[in-house]
Design an enzyme around this catalytic site. Structure first.
Site, PDB file in Angstrom:
ATOM      1  N   ASN A   9      38.830  46.868 106.279  1.00 20.02           N
ATOM      2  CA  ASN A   9      39.734  47.605 105.386  1.00 20.02           C
ATOM      3  C   ASN A   9      39.026  48.915 105.019  1.00 20.02           C
ATOM      4  O   ASN A   9      38.086  48.908 104.238  1.00 20.02           O
ATOM      5  CB  ASN A   9      40.002  46.744 104.137  1.00 20.02           C
ATOM      6  CG  ASN A   9      40.801  47.470 103.082  1.00 20.02           C
ATOM      7  OD1 ASN A   9      41.332  48.553 103.315  1.00 20.02           O
ATOM      8  ND2 ASN A   9      40.898  46.859 101.908  1.00 20.02           N
ATOM      9  N   LYS A  11      40.188  51.406 103.406  1.00 20.48           N
ATOM     10  CA  LYS A  11      40.609  51.949 102.100  1.00 20.48           C
ATOM     11  C   LYS A  11      40.843  53.459 102.212  1.00 20.48           C
ATOM     12  O   LYS A  11      41.264  53.940 103.258  1.00 20.48           O
ATOM     13  CB  LYS A  11      39.571  51.588 101.027  1.00 20.48           C
ATOM     14  CG  LYS A  11      39.278  50.086 101.012  1.00 20.48           C
ATOM     15  CD  LYS A  11      38.482  49.635  99.819  1.00 20.48           C
ATOM     16  CE  LYS A  11      38.257  48.123  99.915  1.00 20.48           C
ATOM     17  NZ  LYS A  11      37.593  47.595  98.736  1.00 20.48           N
ATOM     18  N   HIS A  95      46.414  43.493  97.849  1.00 20.75           N
ATOM     19  CA  HIS A  95      44.990  43.744  97.592  1.00 20.75           C
ATOM     20  C   HIS A  95      44.814  44.014  96.097  1.00 20.75           C
ATOM     21  O   HIS A  95      45.652  44.679  95.485  1.00 20.75           O
ATOM     22  CB  HIS A  95      44.500  44.940  98.418  1.00 20.75           C
ATOM     23  CG  HIS A  95      43.018  45.068  98.401  1.00 20.75           C
ATOM     24  ND1 HIS A  95      42.341  45.583  97.316  1.00 20.75           N
ATOM     25  CD2 HIS A  95      42.074  44.704  99.295  1.00 20.75           C
ATOM     26  CE1 HIS A  95      41.047  45.538  97.559  1.00 20.75           C
ATOM     27  NE2 HIS A  95      40.853  45.011  98.755  1.00 20.75           N
ATOM     28  N   GLU A  97      43.165  46.044  94.541  1.00 22.59           N
ATOM     29  CA  GLU A  97      43.199  47.464  94.154  1.00 22.59           C
ATOM     30  C   GLU A  97      44.640  47.963  94.042  1.00 22.59           C
ATOM     31  O   GLU A  97      44.930  48.816  93.209  1.00 22.59           O
ATOM     32  CB  GLU A  97      42.369  48.291  95.150  1.00 22.59           C
ATOM     33  CG  GLU A  97      40.875  48.038  94.939  1.00 22.59           C
ATOM     34  CD  GLU A  97      39.990  48.286  96.149  1.00 22.59           C
ATOM     35  OE1 GLU A  97      40.458  48.878  97.148  1.00 22.59           O
ATOM     36  OE2 GLU A  97      38.811  47.878  96.097  1.00 22.59           O
ATOM     37  N   GLU A 180      39.713  36.963  97.902  1.00 26.64           N
ATOM     38  CA  GLU A 180      38.861  38.087  97.520  1.00 26.64           C
ATOM     39  C   GLU A 180      38.637  38.080  96.010  1.00 26.64           C
ATOM     40  O   GLU A 180      39.441  38.646  95.259  1.00 26.64           O
ATOM     41  CB  GLU A 180      39.534  39.411  97.916  1.00 26.64           C
ATOM     42  CG  GLU A 180      39.710  39.587  99.407  1.00 26.64           C
ATOM     43  CD  GLU A 180      39.571  41.056  99.800  1.00 26.64           C
ATOM     44  OE1 GLU A 180      38.796  41.331 100.732  1.00 26.64           O
ATOM     45  OE2 GLU A 180      40.189  41.920  99.166  1.00 26.64           O
ATOM     46  N   GLY A 186      33.194  45.344  96.471  1.00 24.43           N
ATOM     47  CA  GLY A 186      32.484  46.616  96.315  1.00 24.43           C
ATOM     48  C   GLY A 186      31.356  46.575  95.304  1.00 24.43           C
ATOM     49  O   GLY A 186      30.871  47.618  94.874  1.00 24.43           O
ATOM     50  N   SER A 226      32.139  42.075  99.388  1.00 22.47           N
ATOM     51  CA  SER A 226      30.725  42.333  99.683  1.00 22.47           C
ATOM     52  C   SER A 226      30.214  41.567 100.906  1.00 22.47           C
ATOM     53  O   SER A 226      29.054  41.143 100.944  1.00 22.47           O
ATOM     54  CB  SER A 226      29.855  42.061  98.451  1.00 22.47           C
ATOM     55  OG  SER A 226      30.214  42.952  97.399  1.00 22.47           O
TER      56      SER A 226
HETATM   57  P1  PGA Z   1      34.036  45.183 100.090  1.00 26.23           P
HETATM   58  O1  PGA Z   1      35.644  45.194  99.980  1.00 26.23           O
HETATM   59  O2  PGA Z   1      33.699  44.544 101.407  1.00 26.23           O
HETATM   60  O3  PGA Z   1      33.649  46.636 100.048  1.00 26.23           O
HETATM   61  O4  PGA Z   1      33.531  44.407  98.952  1.00 26.23           O
HETATM   62  C1  PGA Z   1      36.403  44.129 100.458  1.00 26.23           C
HETATM   63  C2  PGA Z   1      37.871  44.404 100.270  1.00 26.23           C
HETATM   64  O5  PGA Z   1      38.235  45.027  99.265  1.00 26.23           O
HETATM   65  O6  PGA Z   1      38.699  44.025 101.099  1.00 26.23           O
END
Ligand code: PGA
Length: 263
Positions: A9, A11, A95, A97, A180, A186, A226
């Site tokens: 992803n 983003k 997601h 976010e 997740e 992140g 992560s």
């Molecule tokens: P990350 O994000 O691997 O940077 O923690 C995962 C995601 O949001 O899908």
């Protein structure tokens, strides 16, 4: 037997030119095997380029979100028929976010409305994707506050039940679910492997209740938050973890190639 799946992803990172360079380096670095499905989810603006560069390779292209209506006066939105026509075979929905739930970033109250995905719109988006034959990657997960309040299992159960309510169970075998935990995204705080496996097992059990155990056995359940090369192998070896949804580490071609190799 479920095929492992590793999705990147990207983003809101990489211009189309940067995306092209990243794909080329990734293809050079990765060993693509038929046992592992690889999906890249760039920004809408890079989908066509990434599709072109991965043609004939064992790499699928996905979108990061979708609007649920096929067309109309919805300024700024992108529909499922549009991403299907661009060659997407996967699409992330719900997601954290896009739901306005962030692991470490505090967003001001007045901008929360910009991140408006709800259980209801996630449900509508899944319907729009299934109609186009696109695999939804449904993201579910609890925040740190919810985990501390012992609400993890209830949050996961509710998010899945509401996302899938009313959809044809036979079509939902196309579904991928990514667990997740919001606090792990992140932040570098990867979820403990045993706990990730426990919650992914819960995801499968809830799927079983909604669409039947046999269909749930065929759905891929991913872990995200992560993931990096150093922790991927252990996570992906768990019986209920069929791969990963990878954010930050998927932007580094060598690191992402190493994660794919772990699957
Ligand atoms: P990350 O994000 O691997 O940077 O923690 C995962 C995601 O949001 O899908």
């Amino acid at each position: 037997m479920r095929r492992k799946l590793v999705a990147g992803n990207w983003k809101m990172h990489l211009t189309a030119a940067e995306a092209a360079a990243t794909v080329e380096s990734f293809i050079d670095a990765v060993e693509l095997r038929t046992e592992v499905e690889v999906v890249l989810c760039p920004s809408y603006l890079s989908i066509a380029k990434v599709k072109e560069l991965t043609r004939g390779k064992n790499v699928q292209v996905g979108a990061q979100d979708v609007f649920w209506l096929p067309k109309g006066a919805f300024t700024s939105h992108v529909s499922a028929p549009m991403i299907a026509a661009a060659g997407c075979t996967f699409c992330i929905v719900g997601h954290s976010e896009t739901r306005g739930r962030f692991g470490k970033l505090e967003i001001p109250e007045e901008t929360v409305c910009n991140f408006g995905a709800t259980d209801r719109t996630v449900n509508l988006k899944i319907g729009a994707l299934l109609e186009q034959g696109i695999h939804p990657i449904l993201c579910v997960g609890e925040t740190q506050v919810e985990r501390d309040a012992q609400m993890t299992d209830a949050i996961i159960t509710t998010q899945i039940a509401k996302a899938l309510d009313g959809h044809d169970p036979d079509e939902l075998t196309e579904l991928v679910v990514a667990y997740e935990p919001v606090w792990a995204i992140g932040t570098g705080n990867v979820c403990d492997t045993a706990e990730a496996e426990r919650v992914c097992g819960l995801v499968r059990a809830v799927l079983g209740e909604v669409i039947g155990d046999e269909r749930a056995e065929n759905c891929r359940v991913l872990y995200g938050g992560s993931v990096k090369a150093a922790n991927a192998r252990e996570l992906f070896a768990q019986p209920n973890i069929d791969g990963g949804l990878v954010g930050g580490a998927s932007l580094d071609p060598k690191e992402f190639a190493a994660i794919v190799a772990s699957a």
